[in-house]
Write a protein that holds these residues in place. Structure first.
Motif, PDB file in Angstrom:
ATOM      1  N   ALA A 106      -6.901  18.949  10.786  1.00  8.56           N
ATOM      2  CA  ALA A 106      -6.217  19.478   9.598  1.00  8.56           C
ATOM      3  C   ALA A 106      -6.110  18.407   8.516  1.00  8.56           C
ATOM      4  O   ALA A 106      -6.328  18.679   7.324  1.00  8.56           O
ATOM      5  N   GLY A 107      -5.779  17.182   8.920  1.00  8.26           N
ATOM      6  CA  GLY A 107      -5.688  16.093   7.951  1.00  8.26           C
ATOM      7  C   GLY A 107      -7.036  15.764   7.338  1.00  8.26           C
ATOM      8  O   GLY A 107      -7.157  15.582   6.119  1.00  8.26           O
ATOM      9  N   ASP A 139       0.826  -1.206   0.000  1.00 10.57           N
ATOM     10  CA  ASP A 139       0.000   0.000   0.000  1.00 10.57           C
ATOM     11  C   ASP A 139       0.860   1.256   0.000  1.00 10.57           C
ATOM     12  O   ASP A 139       0.578   2.231  -0.701  1.00 10.57           O
ATOM     13  N   ASP A 140       1.953   1.248   0.821  1.00 19.82           N
ATOM     14  CA  ASP A 140       2.841   2.406   0.871  1.00 19.82           C
ATOM     15  C   ASP A 140       3.533   2.634  -0.469  1.00 19.82           C
ATOM     16  O   ASP A 140       3.677   3.766  -0.935  1.00 19.82           O
ATOM     17  N   LEU A 141       3.981   1.539  -1.086  1.00 19.95           N
ATOM     18  CA  LEU A 141       4.663   1.656  -2.372  1.00 19.95           C
ATOM     19  C   LEU A 141       3.732   2.182  -3.453  1.00 19.95           C
ATOM     20  O   LEU A 141       4.098   3.057  -4.245  1.00 19.95           O
ATOM     21  N   LEU A 142       2.511   1.639  -3.484  1.00 17.80           N
ATOM     22  CA  LEU A 142       1.542   2.114  -4.471  1.00 17.80           C
ATOM     23  C   LEU A 142       1.191   3.573  -4.222  1.00 17.80           C
ATOM     24  O   LEU A 142       1.076   4.364  -5.165  1.00 17.80           O
ATOM     25  N   GLY A 143       1.001   3.932  -2.958  1.00 11.59           N
ATOM     26  CA  GLY A 143       0.669   5.314  -2.632  1.00 11.59           C
ATOM     27  C   GLY A 143       1.782   6.266  -3.027  1.00 11.59           C
ATOM     28  O   GLY A 143       1.534   7.338  -3.579  1.00 11.59           O
ATOM     29  N   ARG A 144       3.047   5.848  -2.751  1.00 16.43           N
ATOM     30  CA  ARG A 144       4.190   6.687  -3.116  1.00 16.43           C
ATOM     31  C   ARG A 144       4.262   6.882  -4.632  1.00 16.43           C
ATOM     32  O   ARG A 144       4.409   8.006  -5.124  1.00 16.43           O
ATOM     33  N   ASP A 164       0.252   5.716  10.912  1.00 18.95           N
ATOM     34  CA  ASP A 164      -1.025   5.005  10.954  1.00 18.95           C
ATOM     35  C   ASP A 164      -1.946   5.613  12.009  1.00 18.95           C
ATOM     36  O   ASP A 164      -3.164   5.731  11.807  1.00 18.95           O
ATOM     37  N   GLU A 165      -1.377   5.984  13.154  1.00 24.77           N
ATOM     38  CA  GLU A 165      -2.181   6.566  14.225  1.00 24.77           C
ATOM     39  C   GLU A 165      -2.743   7.919  13.807  1.00 24.77           C
ATOM     40  O   GLU A 165      -3.901   8.248  14.116  1.00 24.77           O
ATOM     41  N   GLU A 166      -1.941   8.710  13.094  1.00 19.81           N
ATOM     42  CA  GLU A 166      -2.418  10.015  12.641  1.00 19.81           C
ATOM     43  C   GLU A 166      -3.523   9.858  11.592  1.00 19.81           C
ATOM     44  O   GLU A 166      -4.493  10.635  11.576  1.00 19.81           O
ATOM     45  N   CYS A 167      -3.395   8.862  10.742  1.00 21.06           N
ATOM     46  CA  CYS A 167      -4.441   8.607   9.745  1.00 21.06           C
ATOM     47  C   CYS A 167      -5.747   8.203  10.421  1.00 21.06           C
ATOM     48  O   CYS A 167      -6.835   8.663  10.048  1.00 21.06           O
ATOM     49  N   ALA A 168      -5.646   7.337  11.425  1.00 18.85           N
ATOM     50  CA  ALA A 168      -6.849   6.899  12.152  1.00 18.85           C
ATOM     51  C   ALA A 168      -7.517   8.075  12.863  1.00 18.85           C
ATOM     52  O   ALA A 168      -8.753   8.191  12.872  1.00 18.85           O
ATOM     53  N   GLN A 201      -1.437  11.050   0.018  1.00 17.41           N
ATOM     54  CA  GLN A 201      -1.234  11.605  -1.320  1.00 17.41           C
ATOM     55  C   GLN A 201      -1.149  13.127  -1.286  1.00 17.41           C
ATOM     56  O   GLN A 201      -0.771  13.746  -2.274  1.00 17.41           O
ATOM     57  N   ILE A 202      -1.492  13.726  -0.155  1.00 16.44           N
ATOM     58  CA  ILE A 202      -1.429  15.180   0.014  1.00 16.44           C
ATOM     59  C   ILE A 202      -0.059  15.540   0.567  1.00 16.44           C
ATOM     60  O   ILE A 202       0.389  14.970   1.561  1.00 16.44           O
ATOM     61  N   GLU A 203       0.620  16.474  -0.066  1.00 12.56           N
ATOM     62  CA  GLU A 203       2.015  16.770   0.238  1.00 12.56           C
ATOM     63  C   GLU A 203       2.256  17.019   1.721  1.00 12.56           C
ATOM     64  O   GLU A 203       3.201  16.484   2.298  1.00 12.56           O
ATOM     65  N   ALA A 204       1.411  17.797   2.353  1.00 12.69           N
ATOM     66  CA  ALA A 204       1.627  18.155   3.766  1.00 12.69           C
ATOM     67  C   ALA A 204       1.449  16.968   4.702  1.00 12.69           C
ATOM     68  O   ALA A 204       1.859  17.039   5.868  1.00 12.69           O
ATOM     69  N   HIS A 205       0.872  15.885   4.212  1.00  7.89           N
ATOM     70  CA  HIS A 205       0.576  14.737   5.079  1.00  7.89           C
ATOM     71  C   HIS A 205       1.175  13.439   4.533  1.00  7.89           C
ATOM     72  O   HIS A 205       0.752  12.364   4.934  1.00  7.89           O
ATOM     73  N   ARG A 206       2.143  13.550   3.676  1.00  6.72           N
ATOM     74  CA  ARG A 206       2.682  12.358   3.016  1.00  6.72           C
ATOM     75  C   ARG A 206       3.368  11.400   3.991  1.00  6.72           C
ATOM     76  O   ARG A 206       3.452  10.196   3.729  1.00  6.72           O
ATOM     77  N   ASP A 207       3.820  11.917   5.129  1.00  2.00           N
ATOM     78  CA  ASP A 207       4.498  11.068   6.117  1.00  2.00           C
ATOM     79  C   ASP A 207       3.613  10.764   7.327  1.00  2.00           C
ATOM     80  O   ASP A 207       4.119  10.407   8.403  1.00  2.00           O
TER      81      ASP A 207
END
Length: 525
Positions: free
Chosen positions: A386-387, A11-16, A162-166, A153-159
């Motif tokens: 913000a995310g 998933d990370d590779l495809l997203g990158r 998992d916890e931040e995404c949740a 996929q958004i530049e400011a949140h590319r890194d």
């Protein structure tokens, strides 16, 4: 460029890879649109190389293990992806599949299936209350994976972790609710927009669900180079060199969420349109009151007002105008229009017949506008908000932009290029009307409109800036959709004067960006 090795997670590779390819494509598209061919392409080449590294690592990692899916998936879960087997409600050339999986497979052009693929969500029934049609039964793990990919996929949140995404997904659920239920993130940005509309139609029986547009005449008009779309222009009559010598400055004012604001009021058609070969003068007003397009036999007479004169300067004989644009010229500025035909969605063919158009995205836009406001208020103190706000803006931008027009990716009932044209036109003329009002105000006698590019308007006026025209509603960044905020400003430089003299919109935008950057660097910390 970081020296760290790419993750081995598929998933990370495809997203990158997807993110890098998207960024590279945008750079090329911008150059093509502005004619700026002499740019330094080193960064784009590096993005393509890094995407290739990610895809190579993905290839070495082996095929993605398919996750178990239901043999009879719920409508809001979708069908197995053609390439990875995971559930999706996106269609590519009519086949179920994730966009990133299709790109990883080399973006093949697939034969259309003999019969239409099963819809991810059936047409909603006119029922009230809570029904199977108005509740999501989406797998929470799959939703989080899809949302995480969208966020990264958004530049400011590319890194984002998992916890931040949740946490961002939880903020999304809290901000986007109807009658106590949350809007779920479904597969991709475009499909989330479609799922939101289906969900709202299921909950509000008064809403009319869309039907896919098949009329090839409309597709032809929508794609034509002689159909007016985005209103971009430069006023070369402004004496910019003298203004610079007098110490004036240039200010870029952007429209807040321009198309989201337009979607609350724009009229949109249902089903297929009517076409007429002649529109009598006494019929023009009623035709312009409907969504659609009118064909001009001859170039329109343009008024003296700089907005209309400049925005419509390229319109010529046999051009098509979306009806919001034609209404602006004819009603707001009194321009005589030689209308030789129309393709439109009328009020109804007979007495008592329901109008074949309406504000079909009003509730949709309200949901996203209120969610945007909620998340923007919290963003300063909440990274999760913000995310979530960044993903929300990507969803409504994608849905109102390319998704409505994409025959490749959108195989749903929201394939409506006419909706896209009406939204763009309505957003454009709404902004022009606001600028007209400002330029007519006596307090703005010295202010000049330099030009515009999509949702940005450039003004020049006395003083160090920013130039804030009276009668124009200025809000903080992220304010009410359809209003304006200050995006950039700075002194008039030789680069700005040169770009203006040559009439190159893209070059002028970059020169204004440069003077703003220089001003910020000089400002005391």
């Amino acid at each position: 460029m970081s020296g760290t090795e790419p993750s081995s997670n598929p998933d990370d590779l495809l997203g990158r890879a997807s993110r890098l390819l998207t960024e590279a494509n945008r750079a090329v598209a911008r150059a093509h649109a502005t004619g700026h061919w002499s740019a330094d392409w080193t960064g784009v080449v590096d993005q393509l190389r890094r995407a290739a590294v990610a895809l190579t690592a993905l290839n070495e990692a082996g095929p993605v293990t398919a996750e178990p899916v239901r043999t009879t998936p719920h409508p809001l879960e979708g069908l197995p992806c053609t390439w990875c087997g995971r559930a999706t409600i996106t269609r590519i050339y009519g086949h179920p599949g994730h966009q990133h999986c299709w790109q990883h497979a080399g973006s093949p052009e697939l034969p259309r299936p003999a019969a239409p693929a099963a819809e991810a969500v059936p047409a909603r029934r006119r029922l009230t209350g809570t029904t199977a049609e108005d509740r999501f039964t989406l797998d929470a793990g799959q939703e989080l994976r899809d949302f995480s990919r969208a966020l990264r996929q958004i530049e400011a949140h590319r890194d984002a972790t998992d916890e931040e995404c949740a946490a961002a997904l939880a903020a999304w659920h809290a901000a986007l609710t109807v009658k106590g239920d949350a809007l779920r993130y479904v597969s991709s940005r475009g499909m989330t927009g479609t799922a939101a509309l289906r969900w709202l139609c299921a909950r509000y029986p008064v809403m009319v669900p869309p039907r896919r547009l098949d009329d090839e005449r409309v597709w032809e008009i929508s794609r034509s180079r002689t159909t007016l779309d985005v209103l971009s222009f430069v006023d070369q009559d402004v004496d910019l060199a003298a203004a610079g010598e007098a110490g004036w400055c240039v200010t870029e004012l952007d429209v807040n969420a321009q198309y989201l604001g337009a979607m609350r009021s724009v009229l949109l058609g249902d089903g297929e349109p009517d076409e007429v070969e002649h529109v009598a003068p006494d019929e023009l007003r009623s035709v312009l009151a409907c969504p659609g397009y009118v064909r001009l036999g001859t170039r329109p007479e343009l008024p003296a007002a700089p907005t209309a004169r400049l925005a419509f300067a390229r319109v010529g004989d046999d051009w098509w105008l979306p009806t919001p644009s034609a209404t602006y010229l004819h009603r707001d500025h009194g321009s005589a229009l030689d209308v030789t035909g129309a393709v439109y969605w009328p009020r109804g063919r007979g007495r008592g017949e329901t109008a074949r158009h309406g504000k079909r995205l009003e509730r949709w836009a309200q949901l996203f506008a209120e969610g945007r406001e909620t998340l923007d208020r919290a963003a300063a103190e909440s990274p999760a908000a913000a995310g979530a706000g960044a993903v929300l803006k990507a969803v409504y931008a994608t849905f109102s932009g390319g998704w409505l027009r994409s025959r490749t990716l959108n195989n749903t009932e929201t394939l409506r290029p006419d909706w896209g044209d009406q939204i763009v036109a309505q957003g454009g003329v709404n902004a022009l009307r606001a600028v007209d009002k400002a330029l007519a105000a006596p307090a703005n006698a010295e202010i000049r409109l330099l030009g515009a590019m999509k949702d940005s308007f450039w003004f020049v006026g006395p003083g160090p800036g920013p130039v804030l025209p009276d009668a124009l509603t200025i809000t903080p960044r992220g304010g009410q959709p359809g209003k304006f905020h200050v995006n950039r400003y700075g002194p008039i430089t030789d680069e700005i004067v040169t770009a203006h003299r040559r009439g190159r919109i893209g070059t002028l935008r970059r020169a204004i960006t440069a003077t703003d950057t220089a001003r910020r660097e000089r400002a005391p910390q």
